[in-house]
Design an enzyme around this catalytic site. Structure first.
Site, PDB file in Angstrom:
ATOM      1  CD  GLU A  15      42.980  13.313 -15.893  1.00 45.44           C
ATOM      2  OE1 GLU A  15      42.179  13.549 -16.838  1.00 45.44           O
ATOM      3  OE2 GLU A  15      43.491  12.412 -15.704  1.00 45.44           O
ATOM      4  NE  ARG A  38      37.220  20.004 -26.381  1.00 43.66           N
ATOM      5  CZ  ARG A  38      37.713  19.490 -25.413  1.00 43.66           C
ATOM      6  NH1 ARG A  38      37.112  18.839 -24.266  1.00 43.66           N
ATOM      7  NH2 ARG A  38      39.152  19.403 -24.982  1.00 43.66           N
ATOM      8  CE  LYS A  82      44.534  18.561 -20.341  1.00 45.18           C
ATOM      9  NZ  LYS A  82      43.814  18.038 -18.822  1.00 45.18           N
TER      10      LYS A  82
HETATM   11  P1  ATP Z   1      41.919  18.098 -23.441  1.00 45.12           P
HETATM   12  O1  ATP Z   1      41.148  17.395 -24.259  1.00 45.12           O
HETATM   13  O2  ATP Z   1      42.795  19.148 -24.011  1.00 45.12           O
HETATM   14  O3  ATP Z   1      43.037  16.960 -22.909  1.00 45.12           O
HETATM   15  P2  ATP Z   1      40.600  17.958 -21.206  1.00 45.12           P
HETATM   16  O4  ATP Z   1      38.897  18.238 -21.397  1.00 45.12           O
HETATM   17  O5  ATP Z   1      40.915  16.720 -20.939  1.00 45.12           O
HETATM   18  O6  ATP Z   1      41.326  18.803 -22.272  1.00 45.12           O
HETATM   19  P3  ATP Z   1      40.441  18.764 -18.357  1.00 45.12           P
HETATM   20  O7  ATP Z   1      41.861  19.130 -17.717  1.00 45.12           O
HETATM   21  O8  ATP Z   1      39.696  17.698 -18.365  1.00 45.12           O
HETATM   22  O9  ATP Z   1      41.014  18.888 -20.222  1.00 45.12           O
HETATM   23  O10 ATP Z   1      39.634  20.007 -18.481  1.00 45.12           O
HETATM   24  C1  ATP Z   1      39.240  20.910 -17.594  1.00 45.12           C
HETATM   25  C2  ATP Z   1      38.026  21.762 -18.140  1.00 45.12           C
HETATM   26  O11 ATP Z   1      38.444  22.497 -19.203  1.00 45.12           O
HETATM   27  C3  ATP Z   1      36.915  20.680 -18.401  1.00 45.12           C
HETATM   28  O12 ATP Z   1      35.692  21.422 -17.867  1.00 45.12           O
HETATM   29  C4  ATP Z   1      36.848  20.998 -19.834  1.00 45.12           C
HETATM   30  O13 ATP Z   1      35.516  20.966 -20.224  1.00 45.12           O
HETATM   31  C5  ATP Z   1      37.351  22.401 -20.098  1.00 45.12           C
HETATM   32  N1  ATP Z   1      38.029  22.397 -21.684  1.00 45.12           N
HETATM   33  C6  ATP Z   1      39.071  21.818 -21.990  1.00 45.12           C
HETATM   34  N2  ATP Z   1      39.144  22.007 -23.382  1.00 45.12           N
HETATM   35  C7  ATP Z   1      38.526  22.930 -23.730  1.00 45.12           C
HETATM   36  C8  ATP Z   1      38.238  24.000 -25.035  1.00 45.12           C
HETATM   37  N3  ATP Z   1      38.797  23.424 -25.959  1.00 45.12           N
HETATM   38  N4  ATP Z   1      37.108  24.511 -24.800  1.00 45.12           N
HETATM   39  C9  ATP Z   1      36.353  24.880 -23.686  1.00 45.12           C
HETATM   40  N5  ATP Z   1      36.467  24.152 -22.572  1.00 45.12           N
HETATM   41  C10 ATP Z   1      37.856  23.241 -22.810  1.00 45.12           C
HETATM   42 MG    MG Z   2      39.194  15.737 -19.913  1.00 46.53          MG
END
Ligand code: ATP
Ligand code: MG
Length: 562
Positions: A35, A260, A270
């Site tokens: 996102e 994760r 984030k």
């Molecule tokens: P955050 O929790 O940091 O905001 P998010 O999941 O909201 O991260 P996205 O932009 O939605 O961020 O993530 C894009 C992809 O990266 C998703 O498929 C998510 O599952 C993966 N992702 C995000 N953080 C991690 C992590 N710590 N380990 C593995 N994959 C991750």
């Molecule tokens: Mg997300």
């Protein structure tokens, strides 16, 4: 580095099995779906590596798709940063795709659901929707609008689209099961009114699709075969599958969840990173102390070291906190091979070699890498006035201190053996200069009489060295888990995470340093020129700034053992 055997993980096994069974005609299509509401962090690297590696390994394709269905928080700068960061990591993604490009088709899918009697316009307000939803232990209750006739639903949904309603007045909900033990299936909202301008579709839409609805359909429209996501989406999988089963879609990708990445002494979310930046606990999103990929890049992390780290930690269903030491050791392994050696003095102490000729500058040969002959040699200069490290001198040294002290002899790396004859102090008793003698017979560092000199220290020539600022970094947080016991992670920040050293003295060759190129400053660690170094036009003549990427050894591991 990259050659480390990558153990096949459970997702790889699933994919192999699918190929064997000719599922999806043996094709593999994955996607990385960020996102665009922030910068990527090392956690995202795990997902990027996983998705691209699986596609590459099985001759498939990995799409970069921006999941941009929430216009409120998404920005072009994030899109640009994400693209360049993925390229920097070493992955190719072709033309980036956007969920917003599917808004028209998603709208048509929503209409199809309504027509099939599988979605309805609900006029409960947000509070009531929540009340009707029930809890983990209590079933929900049907909305009074659940049985609205299809015709009326279509009419209302069209009016939602046309902007005739305010935010929160109506929502479109999937008609699934208000008594489901899985709350995600209790008639989830799939469209809401949002009067926000979208970075790509502008003011075209007054309604926006929810994540769960957008994601599975975008996957299907792109022909994704394996939709890999983190574990928090496990409970959403039934909704993912329900939606695709309810509609006439091009294909039904398989969602597979993995744990994760979490690393100790830092935070990977984030939202939390945003708090650190917005409250000025760090200096921007690319602060070298942050686990953002832009910050790590600026600090001097190499893409190879990050990819290798992701390989080493593997992919599984079980989450765990990974030691920061492992990340740093992947980094050292890579830099040790790549980084040419140079000399720099961080806390300079002047040394006058009293028996060295005035006005003579000698050229000495220094090796660029102790093991890699092919990295060649360079010329360094020596003269009567040099700088050594303050920490390499002690006025009353203990026996085991093999560096400089009154009357002690030490080797200057690549140069001569020198002996300290006199310590000069200022009025307040601070040491300002050492007077030494050198042995002209020891050029290159060896005594012809075979006398043993244990210590070797680094130095720079005062006549032609360059002044620099050097940033030294430490862990951003004091404790392994900054959020232990639900405390506010801000309170656990390490006040000593950044040390800024002015007036460091570096050997002349570093005038050619470029951001992204690593150097080992002998005995001190790996360093790189800060990428913001040259572009702050306001002070064009200021000293170059170097960042210490990582120390030579893991000082933390040693401290723990003590
Ligand atoms: P955050 O929790 O940091 O905001 P998010 O999941 O909201 O991260 P996205 O932009 O939605 O961020 O993530 C894009 C992809 O990266 C998703 O498929 C998510 O599952 C993966 N992702 C995000 N953080 C991690 C992590 N710590 N380990 C593995 N994959 C991750
Ligand atoms: Mg997300």
């Amino acid at each position: 580095m990259e050659a480390k055997i990558e153990k096949g993980h459970f997702i790889e096994s699933i994919i192999k099995e699918d190929i064997k069974n000719n599922k999806n005609n043996g094709k593999v299509v994955t996607r990385f779906p960020p996102e665009p509401n922030g910068y990527l962090h090392i956690g995202h690297a795990k997902s990027i590596c996983l998705n691209f590696n699986m596609a590459n390994k099985f001759n498939g394709r990995c799409n970069l798709r921006f999941d941009d269905s929430n216009p409120a928080k998404e920005k072009q700068i994030f899109i640009d940063s994400i693209k360049s960061t993925i390229n920097w990591l070493g992955f190719e993604f072709g033309t980036p795709l956007f969920a917003s490009d599917y808004f028209d088709r998603l709208y048509d899918f929503a209409v199809e659901l309504i027509k099939k009697g599988k979605a309805y316009v609900c006029s409960l307000n947000a509070g009531d929707i929540k009340k009707y939803r029930g809890t983990l232990t209590e079933p929900g209750k049907d909305s009074p609008y659940r049985e609205r006739p299809v015709k009326e639903n279509i009419k209302l949904f069209t009016r939602m689209k046309n902007g005739e309603f305010d935010e929160g007045e109506h929502t479109l909900r999937a008609k699934i099961d208000m008594k489901s033990p899985n709350i995600n299936l209790r008639d989830p909202i799939i469209y809401r009114v949002k009067k926000a301008s979208h970075p790509r579709t502008g003011d075209k839409w007054n309604i926006y699709p929810m994540y769960d609805f957008t994601h599975c359909l975008s996957d299907s429209l792109e022909g994704i075969t394996h939709s890999l996501c983190s574990l928090e989406f496990e409970d959403h999988r039934p909704l993912y599958d329900w939606t695709l089963d309810a509609l006439e879609t091009p294909c039904h990708p398989q969602q597979i969840e993995f744990a994760r990445m979490n690393i100790n002494y830092t935070v990977l979310s984030k939202r939390k990173l945003q708090k650190l930046v917005e409250e000025n606990h760090v200096n921007g999103w690319d602060d070298p102390r942050l686990p953002t990929l832009e910050g790590m890049r600026r600090r001097g992390y190499t893409p190879e070291s990050i990819r290798n780290f992701c390989n080493v930690i593997g992919v599984s269903k079980k989450g765990s906190r990974i030691d920061m030491g492992l990340l740093e050791s992947c980094l050292r392994d890579d830099l040790n091979v790549k980084a040419p050696r140079v000399m720099g003095v961080l806390k300079p102490l002047e040394v006058i070699i009293e028996n060295y000729p005035e006005n003579l500058t000698e050229e000495l040969t220094a090796r660029n890498h102790p093991q890699k002959e092919e990295m060649g040699t360079r010329k360094i200069t020596f003269s009567k006035q040099i700088y050594v490290e303050q920490d390499d001198f002690m006025e009353n040294p203990p026996k085991k201190f093999f560096r400089l002290g009154p009357g002690r002899e030490v080797r200057l790396r690549y140069a001569y053996l020198v002996t300290c004859k006199q310590v000069i102090k200022d009025e307040s008793g601070n040491i300002i200069r050492l007077i030494c003698t050198y042995d002209p017979e020891t050029r290159g560092g060896n005594a012809p009489d075979g006398r043993k000199v244990k210590g070797t220290i680094h130095w720079v020539n005062a006549n032609d060295c360059i002044d620099a600022k050097v940033n030294l970094y430490d862990r951003l947080f004091k404790d392994e888990n900054p959020e232990q016991g639900n405390r506010d992670f801000i309170e656990n920040l390490n006040p000593g995470s950044l040390k800024e050293l002015e007036l460091c003295k570096l050997e002349k060759s570093l005038i050619n340093a470029r951001p992204g190129k690593a150097y080992q400053f002998e005995r001190l660690g790996y360093f790189c020129l800060d990428s913001k170094n040259k572009d702050s036009g306001d002070t064009p003549n200021r000293d170059p700034v170097f960042n210490r990427t990582v120390t030579l050894r893991d000082a933390w591991a040693k401290m723990k053992k003590r």
